[in-house]
Design a protein around this motif. Structure first.
Motif, mmCIF file in Angstrom:
data_model
loop_
_atom_site.group_PDB
_atom_site.id
_atom_site.type_symbol
_atom_site.label_atom_id
_atom_site.label_comp_id
_atom_site.label_asym_id
_atom_site.label_seq_id
_atom_site.Cartn_x
_atom_site.Cartn_y
_atom_site.Cartn_z
ATOM 1 N N GLY A 6 9.669 -49.851 -41.553
ATOM 2 C CA GLY A 6 8.892 -48.591 -41.520
ATOM 3 C C GLY A 6 9.766 -47.582 -42.343
ATOM 4 O O GLY A 6 9.385 -46.900 -43.137
ATOM 5 N N LEU A 7 11.137 -47.538 -42.123
ATOM 6 C CA LEU A 7 12.109 -46.595 -42.624
ATOM 7 C C LEU A 7 12.322 -46.787 -43.954
ATOM 8 O O LEU A 7 12.308 -46.022 -44.794
ATOM 9 N N ARG A 8 12.320 -48.097 -44.247
ATOM 10 C CA ARG A 8 12.466 -48.370 -45.783
ATOM 11 C C ARG A 8 11.158 -48.196 -46.698
ATOM 12 O O ARG A 8 11.399 -47.459 -47.663
ATOM 13 N N LEU A 9 10.101 -48.647 -45.990
ATOM 14 C CA LEU A 9 8.970 -48.200 -46.795
ATOM 15 C C LEU A 9 8.590 -46.679 -46.872
ATOM 16 O O LEU A 9 8.456 -46.068 -47.897
ATOM 17 N N ALA A 10 9.064 -45.907 -45.719
ATOM 18 C CA ALA A 10 8.940 -44.480 -45.804
ATOM 19 C C ALA A 10 9.870 -44.036 -46.630
ATOM 20 O O ALA A 10 9.713 -43.002 -47.414
ATOM 21 N N GLY A 11 11.199 -44.372 -46.801
ATOM 22 C CA GLY A 11 12.081 -44.050 -47.875
ATOM 23 C C GLY A 11 11.610 -44.004 -49.279
ATOM 24 O O GLY A 11 11.771 -43.335 -50.278
ATOM 25 N N LEU A 12 10.904 -45.545 -49.502
ATOM 26 C CA LEU A 12 10.252 -45.545 -51.102
ATOM 27 C C LEU A 12 9.250 -44.673 -51.245
ATOM 28 O O LEU A 12 9.063 -44.077 -52.288
ATOM 29 N N ALA A 13 8.183 -44.326 -50.312
ATOM 30 C CA ALA A 13 7.079 -43.417 -50.264
ATOM 31 C C ALA A 13 7.703 -41.921 -50.652
ATOM 32 O O ALA A 13 6.971 -41.436 -51.542
ATOM 33 N N PHE A 14 8.493 -41.315 -49.796
ATOM 34 C CA PHE A 14 8.892 -40.096 -49.978
ATOM 35 C C PHE A 14 10.125 -39.982 -50.680
ATOM 36 O O PHE A 14 10.803 -38.820 -50.797
ATOM 37 N N LYS A 15 10.797 -41.063 -51.264
ATOM 38 C CA LYS A 15 11.985 -40.944 -51.994
ATOM 39 C C LYS A 15 12.995 -40.158 -51.332
ATOM 40 O O LYS A 15 13.905 -39.396 -51.872
ATOM 41 N N TRP A 16 13.405 -40.879 -50.218
ATOM 42 C CA TRP A 16 14.532 -40.631 -49.360
ATOM 43 C C TRP A 16 15.774 -41.115 -49.895
ATOM 44 O O TRP A 16 15.731 -42.211 -50.366
#
Length: 205
Positions: free
Chosen positions: A185-195
């Motif tokens: 989830g953190l990896r996908l969120a990072g991709l989605a929100f460009k973290w």
């Protein structure tokens, strides 16, 4: 049983991501399957070598290689159904990373590694196959790309499993699921929100 299922699921998604990279690079069938299989089992081989489990399960037992081979062939034949290869690779890689980080940590704990060692083994299990894939494809490894959170989610997922399993009475399989969901989830969120993690400031000329 759950550990085996998750381990094979990780092999499938990593092998598919590796084979998809081979498709994007216009490799032939042999090249695509080679990249896929090595991506699928590379992290597990690194894990077993670090833990002294030799020969590694991925080469001692034919099942992991066969699973990786079949996943690679599926990617080879059905890649036109992947509308965006780059996005597909990243999503598959996120799931594989999360699964390998947590299963690697559990396997390390099963052979009496410390929580710290289990966390490191889980991290290296998660990133090993992806690094091998990117090197074979002559790409900058996702691990090193500044725009992506990669090692941090893997380390957090492995940490949750290692710390939770050794300090609570909650069953391993619960921490496996929690750690996998967290890392993926953190990896996908990072991709989605460009973290992204900070980079070194550039020198002013």
């Amino acid at each position: 049983m759950l550990l085996d299922v998750l381990n094979y699921a990780g092999i499938v998604v990593f092998a598919a991501s590796g084979a998809t990279v081979g498709v994007r690079k216009d490799f032939d069938l042999w090249g695509i399957v080679t990249v896929g299989v090595l991506t699928g089992v590379g992290g597990g081989i690194l894990r077993d070598v670090l833990l002294g489990l030799t020969p590694p399960a991925s080469v001692q037992n034919w099942t992991p290689v066969l699973v990786a081979l079949l996943a690679s062939l599926l990617a080879f034949f059905f890649h036109p159904a992947f509308s965006q290869l780059r996005r597909t690779i990243l999503v598959l890689d996120a799931f594989g990373m999360g699964l390998f980080a947590t299963t690697g940590a559990v396997i390390a704990l099963d052979v009496h590694a410390s929580p710290f060692a289990a966390t490191l083994v889980g991290l290296l299990t998660a990133i090993g196959g992806g690094i091998l894939r990117d090197v074979l494809a002559n790409d900058v490894p996702l691990l090193l790309q500044p725009a992506d959170l990669y090692a941090v989610p893997a380390a957090l997922g492995a940490t949750v499993v290692a710390v939770g399993s050794t300090n609570t009475d909650v069953p391993h399989w619960v921490w496996l699921i929690v750690g996998s969901v967290l890392a993926t989830g953190l990896r996908l969120a990072g991709l989605a929100f460009k973290w992204r993690l900070p980079t070194a400031p550039r020198r002013r000329s």
